[in-house]
Design an enzyme around this catalytic site. Sequence first.
Site, PDB file in Angstrom:
ATOM      1  N   VAL A 187      39.695 138.427 -44.258  1.00 30.94           N
ATOM      2  CA  VAL A 187      38.376 137.295 -44.304  1.00 30.94           C
ATOM      3  C   VAL A 187      37.847 137.384 -43.058  1.00 30.94           C
ATOM      4  O   VAL A 187      36.951 137.804 -42.451  1.00 30.94           O
ATOM      5  CB  VAL A 187      38.487 136.251 -45.242  1.00 30.94           C
ATOM      6  CG1 VAL A 187      37.138 135.980 -44.791  1.00 30.94           C
ATOM      7  CG2 VAL A 187      38.784 136.438 -46.474  1.00 30.94           C
ATOM      8  N   THR A 188      39.329 137.656 -41.812  1.00 32.34           N
ATOM      9  CA  THR A 188      39.304 137.170 -41.054  1.00 32.34           C
ATOM     10  C   THR A 188      37.918 138.395 -40.427  1.00 32.34           C
ATOM     11  O   THR A 188      38.537 139.534 -40.488  1.00 32.34           O
ATOM     12  CB  THR A 188      40.899 136.745 -39.230  1.00 32.34           C
ATOM     13  OG1 THR A 188      41.052 135.990 -40.603  1.00 32.34           O
ATOM     14  CG2 THR A 188      40.551 136.994 -38.474  1.00 32.34           C
ATOM     15  N   HIS A 225      31.102 145.477 -42.341  1.00 33.96           N
ATOM     16  CA  HIS A 225      30.888 144.247 -42.312  1.00 33.96           C
ATOM     17  C   HIS A 225      30.483 143.637 -41.137  1.00 33.96           C
ATOM     18  O   HIS A 225      30.912 142.741 -40.454  1.00 33.96           O
ATOM     19  CB  HIS A 225      31.924 143.560 -42.650  1.00 33.96           C
ATOM     20  CG  HIS A 225      31.539 141.828 -43.462  1.00 33.96           C
ATOM     21  ND1 HIS A 225      30.567 141.353 -43.872  1.00 33.96           N
ATOM     22  CD2 HIS A 225      32.436 141.040 -41.864  1.00 33.96           C
ATOM     23  CE1 HIS A 225      30.461 140.476 -44.125  1.00 33.96           C
ATOM     24  NE2 HIS A 225      31.777 139.464 -43.387  1.00 33.96           N
TER      25      HIS A 225
HETATM   26  N1  APR Z   1      48.688 130.923 -38.210  1.00 27.19           N
HETATM   27  C1  APR Z   1      48.031 130.435 -39.062  1.00 27.19           C
HETATM   28  N2  APR Z   1      46.572 129.680 -38.710  1.00 27.19           N
HETATM   29  C2  APR Z   1      46.479 130.440 -38.022  1.00 27.19           C
HETATM   30  C3  APR Z   1      46.600 130.831 -36.661  1.00 27.19           C
HETATM   31  C4  APR Z   1      47.912 131.740 -37.241  1.00 27.19           C
HETATM   32  N3  APR Z   1      48.649 132.644 -36.307  1.00 27.19           N
HETATM   33  N4  APR Z   1      45.513 130.740 -35.762  1.00 27.19           N
HETATM   34  C5  APR Z   1      44.769 130.533 -36.525  1.00 27.19           C
HETATM   35  N5  APR Z   1      44.864 129.687 -37.690  1.00 27.19           N
HETATM   36  C6  APR Z   1      43.842 129.091 -38.144  1.00 27.19           C
HETATM   37  C7  APR Z   1      42.600 127.979 -37.483  1.00 27.19           C
HETATM   38  O1  APR Z   1      43.970 127.007 -36.892  1.00 27.19           O
HETATM   39  C8  APR Z   1      41.971 127.075 -38.790  1.00 27.19           C
HETATM   40  O2  APR Z   1      42.413 126.416 -38.997  1.00 27.19           O
HETATM   41  O3  APR Z   1      42.946 130.016 -38.528  1.00 27.19           O
HETATM   42  C9  APR Z   1      41.902 129.206 -38.556  1.00 27.19           C
HETATM   43  C10 APR Z   1      40.051 129.323 -38.244  1.00 27.19           C
HETATM   44  O4  APR Z   1      39.649 128.598 -39.296  1.00 27.19           O
HETATM   45  P1  APR Z   1      38.210 128.281 -38.835  1.00 27.19           P
HETATM   46  O5  APR Z   1      38.407 127.752 -37.038  1.00 27.19           O
HETATM   47  O6  APR Z   1      37.650 127.589 -38.836  1.00 27.19           O
HETATM   48  O7  APR Z   1      37.092 129.209 -38.958  1.00 27.19           O
HETATM   49  P2  APR Z   1      36.597 129.542 -40.681  1.00 27.19           P
HETATM   50  O8  APR Z   1      35.092 129.424 -40.404  1.00 27.19           O
HETATM   51  O9  APR Z   1      37.259 129.399 -41.159  1.00 27.19           O
HETATM   52  O10 APR Z   1      36.511 131.306 -39.888  1.00 27.19           O
HETATM   53  C11 APR Z   1      37.582 131.663 -40.524  1.00 27.19           C
HETATM   54  O11 APR Z   1      36.614 133.724 -41.455  1.00 27.19           O
HETATM   55  O12 APR Z   1      34.460 135.065 -41.475  1.00 27.19           O
HETATM   56  C12 APR Z   1      35.673 134.924 -40.975  1.00 27.19           C
HETATM   57  O13 APR Z   1      34.587 135.468 -38.737  1.00 27.19           O
HETATM   58  C13 APR Z   1      34.992 134.128 -39.899  1.00 27.19           C
HETATM   59  O14 APR Z   1      37.165 135.355 -38.127  1.00 27.19           O
HETATM   60  C14 APR Z   1      36.923 133.769 -39.146  1.00 27.19           C
HETATM   61  C15 APR Z   1      37.850 133.469 -40.193  1.00 27.19           C
END
Ligand code: APR
Length: 304
Positions: free
Chosen positions: A116-117, A173
């Site tokens: 999803v990232t 995307h």
């Molecule tokens: N391992 C586990 N979790 C991690 C790691 C890691 N190595 N690095 C970062 N994270 C976690 C962060 O701590 C955070 O809680 O990933 C989470 C990301 O959450 P948000 O910053 O709230 O981002 P979000 O809006 O959820 O989007 C996540 O989905 O739609 C896509 O573009 C968006 O790439 C983004 C992803």
Amino acid sequence: MKVSVIGAGNVGATTVQRLVELDIADVVMLDIVEGLPQGKALDISQAAPMMGYNVDVTGSNDYADISDSDIVVITAGIARKPGMDRSDLLKTNIKITQDVCDNTMNYSPEAIIMTVTNPLDIITYAAIQSTQLERGRVFGMSGLLDSGRFASFIAQEINCSVKDINAMVLGGHGDSMVPLPGHTTVSGIPLTSLMDEDAINRIIKRTVNAGAEIVGHLKTGSAFYAPSAAIACMTEAILKDTKRIVPASVQLDGEYGLKDICLGVPVKLGKKGAEEIIELELTEEEMKALHNSANAVSMGISSI
Ligand code: APR
């Protein structure tokens, strides 16, 4: 059944909420930040008496807890910060994805992986490289979200139920996505016979810009309600083996004249993941747009 969601941010936590409300699998939410997944998981489990779900929700920082998952959803990543260019973001999110993939292969080697990232198509490609799994086992949530956005704008425009709309968006995307009005229908009626070209073009433009429109309002953070809805729909289709056909980012191997790239195309979802790629008959113009989109994604892939 068991689903693990990596990343307990906006997309991850909302996905967990939607999944438990479907009541079809136990869910583990994992994040690198201590306490964050535990706190959110506790909160979600305390909503169960009101919402009536019976599945377990666990928050964790330990990958051992994702053992034997049927599906692992990767939402972990960082968002672009001021002063950070796209390639820095890409490098960091690829590193995170590789780390998640290594742990997934260690603890849940049989799992289906849904990325999803963002940048989604490149991250999906990196996840396939990293896991070396067959392509149907690793794919990205993309086109279903874009199609959902297209459908919601169409419903607003022609004032009809969004339930009757079957929209199709292919390609990368991002800015290069390819909404297909010719493959979009309202209760079987071609969209092109319900809306004039100007209106369709206006809606296509808004669809392409839909994620940015939301970021513009939110200022910090990006969309998560519709993304989590798309993830939940796809997860349900896999767990229940429904064979739903939705667009998703998969590695192409000659389909649509493209190879060695992940791009959004229609796939059939079932218990083995993206079980089949559906090749639509595209007009010359649509095919050109898809290949332009592929070029944009390929440039990102070569940069890694
Ligand atoms: N391992 C586990 N979790 C991690 C790691 C890691 N190595 N690095 C970062 N994270 C976690 C962060 O701590 C955070 O809680 O990933 C989470 C990301 O959450 P948000 O910053 O709230 O981002 P979000 O809006 O959820 O989007 C996540 O989905 O739609 C896509 O573009 C968006 O790439 C983004 C992803």
